[in-house]
Structure formats: C-alpha cells, structure tokens
Design an enzyme around this catalytic site. Sequence first.
Site, PDB file in Angstrom:
ATOM      1  N   GLU A   1      43.827  39.708  35.435  1.00 43.52           N
ATOM      2  CA  GLU A   1      44.379  39.106  36.656  1.00 43.52           C
ATOM      3  C   GLU A   1      45.782  38.609  36.349  1.00 43.52           C
ATOM      4  OE1 GLU A   1      42.225  36.172  39.010  1.00 43.52           O
ATOM      5  OE2 GLU A   1      40.324  37.104  38.401  1.00 43.52           O
TER       6      GLU A   1
HETATM    7  C1  BG6 Z   1      41.577  33.314  39.746  1.00 45.67           C
HETATM    8  C2  BG6 Z   1      40.254  33.785  40.257  1.00 45.67           C
HETATM    9  O1  BG6 Z   1      41.432  32.090  39.112  1.00 45.67           O
HETATM   10  O2  BG6 Z   1      42.560  33.019  40.680  1.00 45.67           O
HETATM   11  C3  BG6 Z   1      40.357  34.621  41.544  1.00 45.67           C
HETATM   12  O3  BG6 Z   1      39.568  34.533  39.288  1.00 45.67           O
HETATM   13  C4  BG6 Z   1      41.335  33.967  42.491  1.00 45.67           C
HETATM   14  O4  BG6 Z   1      39.072  34.763  42.076  1.00 45.67           O
HETATM   15  C5  BG6 Z   1      42.682  33.864  41.794  1.00 45.67           C
HETATM   16  O5  BG6 Z   1      41.454  34.624  43.721  1.00 45.67           O
HETATM   17  C6  BG6 Z   1      43.794  33.293  42.672  1.00 45.67           C
HETATM   18  O6  BG6 Z   1      43.432  32.035  43.157  1.00 45.67           O
HETATM   19  P1  BG6 Z   1      43.441  31.729  44.711  1.00 45.67           P
HETATM   20  O7  BG6 Z   1      42.988  30.320  44.830  1.00 45.67           O
HETATM   21  O8  BG6 Z   1      44.832  31.911  45.169  1.00 45.67           O
HETATM   22  O9  BG6 Z   1      42.508  32.701  45.346  1.00 45.67           O
END
Ligand code: BG6
Length: 466
Positions: free
Chosen positions: A363
């Site tokens: 991510e």
């Molecule tokens: C990560 C998670 O911490 O952050 C995701 O694994 C999440 O599921 C991503 O979508 C971004 O955070 P947010 O709060 O903007 O959705």
Amino acid sequence: MPHKFPNDFLWGASISAHQTEGAYKSDGKGLTVQDTRVRDNHEIADFTIASDHYHHYKEDIQLLAELGVQIFRFSISWARIFPNGRGEVNQAGLDHYQDVINECLQHNIQPIITLNHFDLPQTLEEIGGWSNRETVDAFKDYAITVFKAYGQQVKYWLTINEPNVMLLVDQKILGKQIPIDEKYQQFHHLMIAEKYAFKLCHELVENGQIGPVPNISLVYPATSKPLDNQASLYFNSVRNWAYLDFSCFGRYNAVFSDYLKQKGVTITFAPGDEALMKENFPDFIAMNFYTTVTVEKPTDKNNMTEGISDQQSEDIMDWGFYKGVTNPYLKKNQFNWTIDPDGFKTTLQTLYDRYHLPIIITENGLGAKDDLTEDGKVHDPYRIDYLKQHIEQCLEAIEAGVDLFGYSPWSAIDLISVHEGISKRYGFIYVDRTEKELKQLARYKKDSFYWYQKLIQTNEIPPERR
Ligand code: BG6
C-alpha cells in the site's frame, strides 16, 4: 547502471474486500465488524455496496490487465467463507474467490491475497473478537481452508492487515476503544494467529511465500532534545518494531516490553506459544506506507493536544511516553496527512537493515477528491506527483541495496476509505458513485492510470504528466 527498475520487479495494485466488494449479505456471507461498525458520520458511504467489486470483478480485472499489473493484492472476506467465523463452510463464498483467482490468472495476473483486512466476522466479535483465544483457533481453520482451496494457484500470501494500526486507532477502524490490557492481549493473539499462518502456509502451499503486512512509518523526534528522541524510540517500538520483531525475530521487543511493564499490562501466553513464535518466520515483509510520524515527549498533562493538527498526530497521545506533533518540514495532503517521500526511502532502508528480508510495498498512495469531467476523464496530476515522488524513492532504495521486489499501491479501483467515505479516492480507476447516490457505478480510467501503465511498460518513471 540505468536508472530503472529491474526486469523482474513486480508492479501491482491493491484493494481490500470490505472496502470494495459490497454484496455484504449476498450468497451466504455473514456480517463482519465493518458491516456492524458504528460510524460517527452517517453522511458517508458505508460498505454495503461499496464499489460493487463483487459483481464487477471481471470488468475490474480486465482493466487491471490493461493497466499491465503483474500482481493484484486483494483480501478474502473471512465471513464469505465462514459466515459465522467458524463451523460450516459456505461453498458459494469459496466459489466466488475461485472465480476471482481464475480471472486473474487468465490475464496473467498473480493474486497476492491478504487473509484478513479489518473485517473480522461479527459472530467472533460477539465472543470477544481477538481478545478471545478461540478466535485464533477459528483463524487457523479459516487459513487451512483457504490455503487448501487456493494454494495450488496462489503462491503469495499476506497475513493480517496492519494489526498495528488496527490496535492504535481502534476507534476509527473498529468503531470502539479497547482498554489497554485487552488491547495487548489482542496484540498477542493477532501475532500468534499470524505465526500459525506462516506455519500453515509453509506446510500446505507448495512453494508458498507469506509475509506480515504492517503499516510502517518511521517516527521522528520533534527536536534534538534527548527526551524527544526517547519519545520517538518508544513510539517507533510500540508502532512498528513490536510487531515486526515478533514476526521476524519471534520475540517481544525490549522497549515494548518496558512500555507494557510501565503500563501494568501482563500478557497471557498459552502453552506452545513460545515455541510457535520462535520457529515460524515470514519469507518477506509486505509494507504499507503513507506518511511518517513526528513525536515529542509530553511535558504538560493539561495541554496534551496543543500543537497537534495533522491526521496521524491526533491519534498519538500517551502521557509519559509520546505525543504526536506536526512536522514543520513536511507538506500535507487535502486530508491533512503529511507527505514524506524521503522518509519512505529511509523507512525502507531501516526495515531492510533491521530484518534483512525481501520487501514488497502493498500500500502507498494518495487519498484525494477527484472530479469526473463530462467527457469521462479524471485529471489527477496530484496523484501522479505523489506516486512519482514515492516510486522514485523506491528506485533509490533499490540502488542503495534494499531488496525491494514489488510495488502494489493503494488502490486499484476507488474504494470506501476506512473512515472518510468514497469522496477520498485512491484508485487508478474511478468508480462513479457519490456518498449516497449509487449511480451506475461505472468505471473510468484516470490520468494516473495511463501514467502508471507507461511506467509498468518501461520500468522507468515517466517524466511527463498526461
Ligand atoms: C491503510 C489501510 O491503513 O490505510 C486501508 O490498510 C486504508 O484499508 C488506507 O484504506 C488509507 O486509509 P483511509 O483512512 O484513507 O482509508
């Protein structure tokens, strides 16, 4: 040496089940803690329909094939396979993910599957969730079931998404605050469940590889004051190293243990935990990265919130240990998250130095408000900028000796943000819906889609924007 990514570097895109699939009660699926979560803001989209990826998966995977990705990170919804978290298997749920996997493989995309991404089955939550050791047993059965079902075809596995963030921002992700004793008993159970996943994957999946998937952010001291440095030592440990030291070294980190001691927290081990911890290890580390964090040593108990104004810092307040502050050297995005590409490289180097395992980014990305033009375009130069700066740092990290073998950003398609709805978009592919209006849920390729496509084709960071 040419300034480009190695030929075998894996490019991907990531999503999670509950943030995209919708179909929250279809084909025998049980409810999860995300379906039942009490949300403070009812004006934003919930997960009932989300991006309707459950019904659009063929179209989405076709688009990912056009994007050119070699890997697609998604999670399995445990409650589709075991509607009650354990007990009877739901064949329709198993069939659904089999179809998704087949679709990926037909397009030469390797799935990289997260076993659980924030969506514990509600029935397990009702017996205490991760506080109850029975949830570990249920997780083992679930892991055995999916490894046996898909292990012939799927070789890359991830354990439990971001247990560190899940416990640190419990209110935001789980909709409730967990008392500290219980929180760290949950930590132990989550990490033991992960150890079982390592063990079972290695036993059941031929040539299978598995890694933990924490969210790692280096923690900076706000100043060079020795006590601020001490605050960053503790928060680095509580936020990052406690988890990875458990996964990769099989031990409780010493600073973390001191933190628990000072908090009066005692963790109960079950017979066999010690051996399990010390005998089962990951093949790689999957790292989620968005931003870095800055802390100081709090000195004024009555003024714990002063100076805190960014999204991450709000969650960091622990009297006696650390307090989040805004880093004056970093810019922020629309949603008040700091942006720190240089910190990304340093985080990668620190991780590699510490654990010496291959790393994949699962991510990284920019949450932003996007506009769909009348002729079906989304111009998102801000996202391209963010990705460009971060991918450049990945390349620099590789050149500096880090064994980084892939990059799978957040997110493949637009999805429902954990607590900020669909208005905060991350995807390369725009999903046409608003918080309340579903419209046709049609898909559109953003400018960043074409930019990333070119990068994947050439292994070089495209200089221009589209
Ligand atoms: C990560 C998670 O911490 O952050 C995701 O694994 C999440 O599921 C991503 O979508 C971004 O955070 P947010 O709060 O903007 O959705």
